[in-house]
Design an enzyme around this catalytic site. Structure first.
Site, PDB file in Angstrom:
ATOM      1  N   GLY A 280      65.524  13.940  10.027  1.00  0.00           N
ATOM      2  CA  GLY A 280      65.586  15.039   9.065  1.00  0.00           C
ATOM      3  C   GLY A 280      66.620  16.086   9.424  1.00  0.00           C
ATOM      4  O   GLY A 280      67.719  15.783   9.894  1.00  0.00           O
TER       5      GLY A 280
ATOM      6  N   ASP B 272      66.632  18.217  11.800  1.00  0.00           N
ATOM      7  CA  ASP B 272      66.874  18.242  13.245  1.00  0.00           C
ATOM      8  C   ASP B 272      68.036  17.306  13.596  1.00  0.00           C
ATOM      9  O   ASP B 272      68.988  17.694  14.290  1.00  0.00           O
ATOM     10  CB  ASP B 272      65.577  17.787  13.934  1.00  0.00           C
ATOM     11  CG  ASP B 272      65.528  18.107  15.410  1.00  0.00           C
ATOM     12  OD1 ASP B 272      66.449  18.780  15.902  1.00  0.00           O
ATOM     13  OD2 ASP B 272      64.566  17.680  16.060  1.00  0.00           O
TER      14      ASP B 272
ATOM     15  N   GLY C  75      58.942  18.219   5.507  1.00  0.00           N
ATOM     16  CA  GLY C  75      59.461  16.856   5.462  1.00  0.00           C
ATOM     17  C   GLY C  75      58.442  15.898   6.043  1.00  0.00           C
ATOM     18  O   GLY C  75      57.329  15.781   5.514  1.00  0.00           O
ATOM     19  N   VAL C  76      58.791  15.259   7.139  1.00  0.00           N
ATOM     20  CA  VAL C  76      57.879  14.268   7.725  1.00  0.00           C
ATOM     21  C   VAL C  76      56.580  14.907   8.229  1.00  0.00           C
ATOM     22  O   VAL C  76      55.580  14.209   8.398  1.00  0.00           O
ATOM     23  CB  VAL C  76      58.538  13.449   8.867  1.00  0.00           C
ATOM     24  CG1 VAL C  76      59.675  12.594   8.355  1.00  0.00           C
ATOM     25  CG2 VAL C  76      59.003  14.323  10.002  1.00  0.00           C
ATOM     26  N   TYR C  77      56.556  16.218   8.425  1.00  0.00           N
ATOM     27  CA  TYR C  77      55.321  16.882   8.866  1.00  0.00           C
ATOM     28  C   TYR C  77      54.361  17.179   7.700  1.00  0.00           C
ATOM     29  O   TYR C  77      53.253  17.682   7.909  1.00  0.00           O
ATOM     30  CB  TYR C  77      55.639  18.156   9.649  1.00  0.00           C
ATOM     31  CG  TYR C  77      56.112  17.908  11.074  1.00  0.00           C
ATOM     32  CD1 TYR C  77      56.304  16.615  11.567  1.00  0.00           C
ATOM     33  CD2 TYR C  77      56.365  18.963  11.942  1.00  0.00           C
ATOM     34  CE1 TYR C  77      56.734  16.392  12.870  1.00  0.00           C
ATOM     35  CE2 TYR C  77      56.788  18.753  13.250  1.00  0.00           C
ATOM     36  CZ  TYR C  77      56.980  17.464  13.713  1.00  0.00           C
ATOM     37  OH  TYR C  77      57.400  17.253  15.008  1.00  0.00           O
TER      38      TYR C  77
ATOM     39  N   ILE D 100      71.976  22.737   5.340  1.00  0.00           N
ATOM     40  CA  ILE D 100      71.959  23.936   6.193  1.00  0.00           C
ATOM     41  C   ILE D 100      73.068  23.903   7.253  1.00  0.00           C
ATOM     42  O   ILE D 100      73.520  24.957   7.702  1.00  0.00           O
ATOM     43  CB  ILE D 100      70.559  24.110   6.840  1.00  0.00           C
ATOM     44  CG1 ILE D 100      70.345  25.559   7.290  1.00  0.00           C
ATOM     45  CG2 ILE D 100      70.339  23.130   7.981  1.00  0.00           C
ATOM     46  CD1 ILE D 100      68.902  25.895   7.628  1.00  0.00           C
TER      47      ILE D 100
HETATM   48  P1  ADP Z   1      59.610  18.634   9.517  1.00  0.00           P
HETATM   49  O1  ADP Z   1      59.446  17.611  10.608  1.00  0.00           O
HETATM   50  O2  ADP Z   1      59.415  20.051  10.026  1.00  0.00           O
HETATM   51  O3  ADP Z   1      58.789  18.312   8.318  1.00  0.00           O
HETATM   52  P2  ADP Z   1      62.054  17.579   8.270  1.00  0.00           P
HETATM   53  O4  ADP Z   1      63.423  17.644   8.832  1.00  0.00           O
HETATM   54  O5  ADP Z   1      61.432  16.240   8.112  1.00  0.00           O
HETATM   55  O6  ADP Z   1      61.180  18.580   9.174  1.00  0.00           O
HETATM   56  O7  ADP Z   1      62.038  18.298   6.848  1.00  0.00           O
HETATM   57  C1  ADP Z   1      62.049  19.687   6.662  1.00  0.00           C
HETATM   58  C2  ADP Z   1      62.791  20.005   5.370  1.00  0.00           C
HETATM   59  O8  ADP Z   1      64.193  19.982   5.642  1.00  0.00           O
HETATM   60  C3  ADP Z   1      62.567  19.015   4.228  1.00  0.00           C
HETATM   61  O9  ADP Z   1      62.368  19.768   3.035  1.00  0.00           O
HETATM   62  C4  ADP Z   1      63.870  18.231   4.188  1.00  0.00           C
HETATM   63  O10 ADP Z   1      64.179  17.784   2.869  1.00  0.00           O
HETATM   64  C5  ADP Z   1      64.863  19.305   4.598  1.00  0.00           C
HETATM   65  N1  ADP Z   1      66.162  18.850   5.127  1.00  0.00           N
HETATM   66  C6  ADP Z   1      66.517  17.659   5.658  1.00  0.00           C
HETATM   67  N2  ADP Z   1      67.814  17.674   6.008  1.00  0.00           N
HETATM   68  C7  ADP Z   1      68.290  18.918   5.698  1.00  0.00           C
HETATM   69  C8  ADP Z   1      69.566  19.575   5.789  1.00  0.00           C
HETATM   70  N3  ADP Z   1      70.631  18.957   6.304  1.00  0.00           N
HETATM   71  N4  ADP Z   1      69.673  20.858   5.342  1.00  0.00           N
HETATM   72  C9  ADP Z   1      68.605  21.519   4.831  1.00  0.00           C
HETATM   73  N5  ADP Z   1      67.388  20.966   4.704  1.00  0.00           N
HETATM   74  C10 ADP Z   1      67.230  19.681   5.135  1.00  0.00           C
END
Ligand code: ADP
Length: 183
Positions: free
Chosen positions: A43, A45, A130-132, A22
């Site tokens: 992740g 963030d 993701g981690v949530y 993204i």
């Molecule tokens: P949350 O804590 O809300 O679960 P995460 O960052 O752990 O957030 O994961 C949310 C989603 O974002 C997951 O599907 C993960 O694979 C995806 N993700 C991680 N890095 C990126 C990125 N650079 N671009 C797009 N999606 C991403």
């Protein structure tokens, strides 16, 4: 499967699912799946903060955090995206703590900000997937339902992109959007 209505089909034309990072997208706003501190994390963030640079952290530090289900806007700094909408998804703990409503609220709040600002292009990660640990299938259904709802009344938005990093989220979005016209 139920046939899509005309309004749903019109909305689907403005939705894209991409397997991409993204942080590379040149859009009016990308959405960050942040945590309540808004001070960065792992992740998506972490990726957004790394790509945007230290100025993003500085702006976030002045926002006083964000509640789960809420959203706050910052500039995009070194990102190709002009703005970042930081939203805080719920941690999935089984579904009995309002997780579904909170996730829907994240999408609604992001679209509220997009409307206020007149954004034409916006990209979402799979918030909470993701981690949530939110179940992907259900998260995707909520994301698409809220997006179709927002697109019905927001004529400004030309494109909503779901930026998927993993195969699981990509396939889930694709399968919901695959229903061909008139099939
Ligand atoms: P949350 O804590 O809300 O679960 P995460 O960052 O752990 O957030 O994961 C949310 C989603 O974002 C997951 O599907 C993960 O694979 C995806 N993700 C991680 N890095 C990126 C990125 N650079 N671009 C797009 N999606 C991403």
């Amino acid at each position: 499967m139920a046939q899509p209505t005309d309004a749903q089909e019109a909305a689907m034309d403005r939705i894209s699912v991409l397997k991409t990072d993204i942080t590379t997208l040149d859009v009016d706003a990308i959405v960050n799946a942040a945590n309540t501190t808004l001070l960065g994390g792992g992740g998506v963030d972490g990726a957004i903060h790394r790509a945007a640079g230290a100025e993003l952290y500085d702006e976030c530090a002045g926002l006083g955090g964000c509640e789960t289900g809420g959203a706050k806007l910052t500039k995009g700094y070194r990102l190709p995206a002009r703005y970042v909408i930081h939203t805080v998804g719920p941690v999935w703990t089984g579904g009995d703590r309002g997780e579904r409503d909170l996730l829907a609220s994240c999408y609604r709040e992001c679209f509220r900000i997009a409307r206020e600002r007149g954004f034409k292009t916006i990209a979402f990660p799979a918030i909470s997937c993701g981690v949530y640990r939110f179940p992907v299938d259900e998260a995707v259904r909520i994301a698409l339902r809220e997006t179709q709802e927002a697109l019905k009344t927001n004529g400004h938005i030309e494109k909503v992109i779901f930026a998927c990093f993993g195969e699981d989220t990509y396939e889930a979005y694709r399968s919901y959007l695959r229903t061909p016209k008139g099939a």
